[in-house]
Design an enzyme around this catalytic site. Structure first.
Site, PDB file in Angstrom:
ATOM      1  N   CYS A 115       8.257  68.495 -59.310  1.00  0.00           N
ATOM      2  CA  CYS A 115       8.817  68.907 -58.009  1.00  0.00           C
ATOM      3  C   CYS A 115       8.454  67.931 -56.891  1.00  0.00           C
ATOM      4  O   CYS A 115       9.078  67.936 -55.839  1.00  0.00           O
ATOM      5  CB  CYS A 115       8.337  70.302 -57.643  1.00  0.00           C
ATOM      6  SG  CYS A 115       8.668  71.517 -58.917  1.00  0.00           S
ATOM      7  N   HIS A 255       8.677  71.912 -50.099  1.00  0.00           N
ATOM      8  CA  HIS A 255       9.176  72.305 -51.422  1.00  0.00           C
ATOM      9  C   HIS A 255       9.350  73.824 -51.424  1.00  0.00           C
ATOM     10  O   HIS A 255       8.493  74.553 -50.922  1.00  0.00           O
ATOM     11  CB  HIS A 255       8.173  71.866 -52.487  1.00  0.00           C
ATOM     12  CG  HIS A 255       8.513  72.359 -53.858  1.00  0.00           C
ATOM     13  ND1 HIS A 255       9.798  72.315 -54.355  1.00  0.00           N
ATOM     14  CD2 HIS A 255       7.750  72.919 -54.830  1.00  0.00           C
ATOM     15  CE1 HIS A 255       9.801  72.817 -55.574  1.00  0.00           C
ATOM     16  NE2 HIS A 255       8.579  73.204 -55.881  1.00  0.00           N
ATOM     17  N   ASN A 285      13.756  78.067 -56.593  1.00  0.00           N
ATOM     18  CA  ASN A 285      13.003  76.822 -56.732  1.00  0.00           C
ATOM     19  C   ASN A 285      13.840  75.843 -57.556  1.00  0.00           C
ATOM     20  O   ASN A 285      14.069  76.060 -58.739  1.00  0.00           O
ATOM     21  CB  ASN A 285      11.667  77.120 -57.412  1.00  0.00           C
ATOM     22  CG  ASN A 285      10.807  75.882 -57.592  1.00  0.00           C
ATOM     23  OD1 ASN A 285      11.270  74.755 -57.427  1.00  0.00           O
ATOM     24  ND2 ASN A 285       9.559  76.086 -57.953  1.00  0.00           N
TER      25      ASN A 285
HETATM   26  O1  UT7 Z   1       7.593  74.326 -58.196  1.00  0.00           O
HETATM   27  C1  UT7 Z   1       6.670  74.509 -59.190  1.00  0.00           C
HETATM   28  C2  UT7 Z   1       5.648  75.424 -59.014  1.00  0.00           C
HETATM   29  N1  UT7 Z   1       5.819  76.809 -59.169  1.00  0.00           N
HETATM   30  C3  UT7 Z   1       5.296  77.595 -58.217  1.00  0.00           C
HETATM   31  O2  UT7 Z   1       4.969  77.149 -57.169  1.00  0.00           O
HETATM   32  C4  UT7 Z   1       5.051  79.027 -58.477  1.00  0.00           C
HETATM   33  C5  UT7 Z   1       3.705  79.424 -57.925  1.00  0.00           C
HETATM   34  N2  UT7 Z   1       3.388  80.780 -58.218  1.00  0.00           N
HETATM   35  C6  UT7 Z   1       4.036  81.817 -57.629  1.00  0.00           C
HETATM   36  O3  UT7 Z   1       4.923  81.634 -56.831  1.00  0.00           O
HETATM   37  C7  UT7 Z   1       3.543  83.204 -57.935  1.00  0.00           C
HETATM   38  O4  UT7 Z   1       2.324  83.119 -58.619  1.00  0.00           O
HETATM   39  C8  UT7 Z   1       4.542  84.047 -58.755  1.00  0.00           C
HETATM   40  C9  UT7 Z   1       5.751  84.389 -57.914  1.00  0.00           C
HETATM   41  C10 UT7 Z   1       4.959  83.289 -59.992  1.00  0.00           C
HETATM   42  C11 UT7 Z   1       3.899  85.364 -59.174  1.00  0.00           C
HETATM   43  O5  UT7 Z   1       3.427  86.039 -58.029  1.00  0.00           O
HETATM   44  P1  UT7 Z   1       1.949  86.613 -58.006  1.00  0.00           P
HETATM   45  O6  UT7 Z   1       1.786  87.313 -56.737  1.00  0.00           O
HETATM   46  O7  UT7 Z   1       1.000  85.477 -58.301  1.00  0.00           O
HETATM   47  O8  UT7 Z   1       1.982  87.660 -59.171  1.00  0.00           O
HETATM   48  P2  UT7 Z   1       1.104  87.699 -60.505  1.00  0.00           P
HETATM   49  O9  UT7 Z   1       1.502  86.616 -61.433  1.00  0.00           O
HETATM   50  O10 UT7 Z   1      -0.339  87.830 -60.139  1.00  0.00           O
HETATM   51  O11 UT7 Z   1       1.593  89.061 -61.089  1.00  0.00           O
HETATM   52  C12 UT7 Z   1       1.414  90.308 -60.397  1.00  0.00           C
HETATM   53  C13 UT7 Z   1       2.091  91.388 -61.191  1.00  0.00           C
HETATM   54  C14 UT7 Z   1       1.766  91.329 -62.682  1.00  0.00           C
HETATM   55  O12 UT7 Z   1       1.691  92.655 -63.151  1.00  0.00           O
HETATM   56  P3  UT7 Z   1       0.261  93.325 -63.430  1.00  0.00           P
HETATM   57  O13 UT7 Z   1      -0.390  92.452 -64.454  1.00  0.00           O
HETATM   58  O14 UT7 Z   1      -0.437  93.307 -62.108  1.00  0.00           O
HETATM   59  O15 UT7 Z   1       0.622  94.673 -63.920  1.00  0.00           O
HETATM   60  C15 UT7 Z   1       2.987  90.673 -63.271  1.00  0.00           C
HETATM   61  O16 UT7 Z   1       3.195  91.027 -64.606  1.00  0.00           O
HETATM   62  O17 UT7 Z   1       3.508  91.234 -61.086  1.00  0.00           O
HETATM   63  C16 UT7 Z   1       4.072  91.225 -62.394  1.00  0.00           C
HETATM   64  N3  UT7 Z   1       5.278  90.407 -62.385  1.00  0.00           N
HETATM   65  C17 UT7 Z   1       6.496  90.911 -62.105  1.00  0.00           C
HETATM   66  N4  UT7 Z   1       6.908  92.133 -61.794  1.00  0.00           N
HETATM   67  C18 UT7 Z   1       8.220  92.296 -61.558  1.00  0.00           C
HETATM   68  C19 UT7 Z   1       5.390  89.092 -62.631  1.00  0.00           C
HETATM   69  N5  UT7 Z   1       6.674  88.715 -62.523  1.00  0.00           N
HETATM   70  C20 UT7 Z   1       7.369  89.823 -62.203  1.00  0.00           C
HETATM   71  C21 UT7 Z   1       8.719  90.065 -61.952  1.00  0.00           C
HETATM   72  N6  UT7 Z   1       9.096  91.306 -61.635  1.00  0.00           N
HETATM   73  N7  UT7 Z   1       9.649  89.096 -62.020  1.00  0.00           N
END
Ligand code: UT7
Length: 328
Positions: A115, A255, A285
């Site tokens: 990216c 980004h 993204n």
């Molecule tokens: O350009 C390249 C780089 N990529 C990025 O910059 C992405 C960077 N990361 C992020 O933007 C975030 O970490 C995410 C959007 C990917 C995830 O957000 P988060 O606040 O870090 O959530 P998490 O991974 O800690 O997950 C929280 C909860 C989990 O459930 P439990 O374990 O707490 O029950 C996930 O399973 O949210 C759940 N979850 C979802 N729920 C509904 C993860 N994805 C989803 C989803 N819909 N799509």
């Protein structure tokens, strides 16, 4: 040695027609519109047709940038394509694009910095022009991330989209153009964001497909923490190198990975949201395409005027990061 000031002469962008909304994703995986909007800021993204590859998206974006720059493909000395989703491993997408555009005299190569690739590409090309080696360069950031996304994995499939952004670089009047670049990498974080299949470590095979190595893998929360840290620090370092301060920023072009990452960068840089280009709600993204697509949109919609100080900042797999200060 006298360096030639280098800046952006024209911008262009292109996205595929098909729109994938949060509601569409609700039917594909266990997710919901509310989660996606509040956790990422995204509402929809564009998805390429099965027969559409990176070079296909790049052509219209490049042609638009050439037109706005007032030059033709035949004038180009250099083409750099930043992408992690090239048409194929080789030849480079830049060479394929060179042929499609008819840019007969241009040197052409792809650049792999995920990216951050577009910022790396700008730094690369601007050096050639500043030294007088080349006059005109085309830098394209393009991704077809839908082709490496696992649409059964809710952790990643809601985030990514397809598109292309392009700029033509050339000489600009003194006091305009790029004022600084800040590039960095930390290979220790390579495991956090990767696509393992199809390379020399794990060549494509029934086993690599079985293990889903042809899809991108991301440790989202870890990448998030890295991004929050590095977006602010890279932008600050680029400003320092340019002899400017946070107060000098007229437009931030970050980004577009997650609205919460952008908001934390805005907070650290004391930049209000109206001075920031945000398009992730419409495109998700788009990897290396996200900054040039946002820059092109800013240029088209009158968000920048001559003399404005633009800070572009990005991060990505590698891990890599990059920032640049550009006077429009
Ligand atoms: O350009 C390249 C780089 N990529 C990025 O910059 C992405 C960077 N990361 C992020 O933007 C975030 O970490 C995410 C959007 C990917 C995830 O957000 P988060 O606040 O870090 O959530 P998490 O991974 O800690 O997950 C929280 C909860 C989990 O459930 P439990 O374990 O707490 O029950 C996930 O399973 O949210 C759940 N979850 C979802 N729920 C509904 C993860 N994805 C989803 C989803 N819909 N799509």
């Amino acid at each position: 040695m006298n360096l030639i000031p280098v800046g952006v002469l024209g911008t262009g962008r292109h996205v595929p027609e098909r729109i994938l909304t949060n509601q569409d994703l609700e039917k594909m995986v266990d997710t919901n519109d509310e989660w996606i909007r509040t956790r990422t800021g995204m509402r929809e993204r564009r998805i390429a047709r099965p027969d559409e590859a990176a070079s296909d998206l790049s052509v219209p974006a490049a042609q638009e940038a050439l037109k706005r720059a007032g030059i033709t493909a035949a004038d180009l000395d250099l083409i750099i394509v930043a992408t992690v989703t090239p048409d194929m491993a080789f030849p480079s997408t830049a060479c394929i694009l060179q042929e499609k555009l008819g840019a007969k005299k241009a040197a052409a190569y792809d650049l792999s910095a995920a990216c951050t690739g577009f910022i790396y590409g700008l730094a690369n090309a601007s050096n050639f022009i500043a030294l007088g080696t080349y006059k005109y360069a085309l830098i394209v950031g393009v991704e077809v991330l839908s082709k490496i996304t696992d649409y059964t994995d809710r952790n990643t499939c809601v985030l990514f989209g397809d598109g292309a952004g392009a700029v033509v670089l050339g000489a600009v009047p003194e006091g305009h153009g790029f004022q600084s670049f800040e590039l960095g990498a930390d290979g220790a974080g390579g495991e956090l964001l990767k696509l393992e299949g199809g390379g020399s470590r794990n060549p494509s095979s029934p086993a690599s497909i079985e293990q889903k190595l042809h899809y991108l893998y991301m440790a989202g929360a870890e990448v998030f923490k890295f991004a929050v840290r590095v977006m602010g620090s890279a932008a600050e370092e680029a400003l320092r190198k340019a002899g400017l301060t946070k107060e000098d920023i007229d437009l931030l072009v970050p980004h577009q990975a997650n609205i919460r990452i952008i908001q934390s960068a805005l907070h650290r840089l004391h930049v209000p949201e109206e001075k920031c280009m945000i398009n992730l709600d419409r495109y998700g993204n788009v990897g290396a395409a996200s900054i040039p697509m946002a820059l092109a949109e800013a240029a088209e919609t009158g968000r920048v005027k001559e003399g404005d100080r633009i800070v572009m900042v990005g991060f990505g797999a590698g891990l890599t990061w990059g920032a640049s200060v550009l006077v429009w």
